[in-house]
Design an enzyme around this catalytic site. Structure first.
Site, PDB file in Angstrom:
ATOM      1  N   ARG A   1      -2.379  -5.985  -8.074  1.00  0.00           N
ATOM      2  CA  ARG A   1      -1.256  -6.911  -7.909  1.00  0.00           C
ATOM      3  C   ARG A   1      -1.305  -8.033  -8.918  1.00  0.00           C
ATOM      4  O   ARG A   1      -0.273  -8.531  -9.347  1.00  0.00           O
ATOM      5  CB  ARG A   1      -1.269  -7.524  -6.507  1.00  0.00           C
TER       6      ARG A   1
ATOM      7  N   SER B   1      -2.904  -7.399   2.727  1.00  0.00           N
ATOM      8  CA  SER B   1      -3.356  -7.350   4.123  1.00  0.00           C
ATOM      9  C   SER B   1      -3.813  -8.720   4.588  1.00  0.00           C
ATOM     10  O   SER B   1      -3.608  -9.089   5.748  1.00  0.00           O
ATOM     11  CB  SER B   1      -4.490  -6.331   4.283  1.00  0.00           C
TER      12      SER B   1
ATOM     13  N   LYS C   1     -16.545  -6.717   6.411  1.00  0.00           N
ATOM     14  CA  LYS C   1     -15.329  -7.516   6.235  1.00  0.00           C
ATOM     15  C   LYS C   1     -14.785  -8.040   7.572  1.00  0.00           C
ATOM     16  O   LYS C   1     -13.854  -8.828   7.578  1.00  0.00           O
ATOM     17  CB  LYS C   1     -14.238  -6.682   5.554  1.00  0.00           C
TER      18      LYS C   1
ATOM     19  N   HIS D   1       0.844  -1.201   0.000  1.00  0.00           N
ATOM     20  CA  HIS D   1       0.000   0.000   0.000  1.00  0.00           C
ATOM     21  C   HIS D   1       0.879   1.252   0.000  1.00  0.00           C
ATOM     22  O   HIS D   1       0.631   2.202  -0.746  1.00  0.00           O
ATOM     23  CB  HIS D   1      -0.890   0.060   1.251  1.00  0.00           C
TER      24      HIS D   1
END
Length: 164
Positions: A101, A139, A52, A28
């Site tokens: 990514r 993450s 989440k 990030h």
């Protein structure tokens, strides 16, 4: 409902980089640092994202992002719990930054970009890829390593490790 098709123009360029940042990673930070070379101001917007079920509280995640970006003069950090398009209107910006990514990221991000654009036709999404050395960092991976008490410190900014 007011017209959500707004357009902010001018020589000053501001962009929003949003995410859950649970926690913020070196990937990030790589995207943020590169975005600061493109835009006059980068607003990091930390989503509450209760659905989440984040590992870290919203307040803590905002604190982590602020700590990780203290060295960047043109970064502002805000928390939010609205649609991203509504936040963009509130912050008077029409540029969203998203990190990619892998191909799987692209499919999801493309759908989100189109959805945002369907709500506000003037909203542009800019996709940035992390450098190759950070492409594997997410993450999700960091949270799993933390859960199993593994070594994760090399995957998050040093100031975030200090905050933890």
């Amino acid at each position: 409902m007011e017209n959500s098709n707004y357009n902010y123009t001018g020589s000053y360029k501001r962009a929003i980089y949003s995410g859950t940042f649970d926690p913020i990673t070196i990937g990030h930070l790589d995207i943020i640092e590169r975005a600061t070379n493109i835009f006059d101001e980068v607003i990091i917007s930390v989503a509450k994202s209760e659905l989440k079920k984040p590992m870290f509280s919203h307040q803590k995640r905002v604190e982590f992002v602020k700590a990780a970006t203290t060295h960047l003069n043109n970064v502002r950090v805000v928390g939010f719990d609205t649609l991203l398009v509504d936040l963009a209107r509130e912050l008077k910006t029409n540029t969203i930054i998203r990190g990619l990514r892998a191909v799987s990221d692209f499919e999801f991000e493309l759908q989100m970009g189109y959805a945002n654009s369907s709500i506000n036709k003037n909203l542009e999404t800019v996709y940035l890829m992390p450098t190759l050395e950070h492409a594997f960092v997410s993450s999700t991976i960091v949270r799993e390593i933390i859960r199993f008490k593994g070594k994760f410190e090399h995957l998050v900014p040093k100031k975030v490790v200090e905050c933890m």
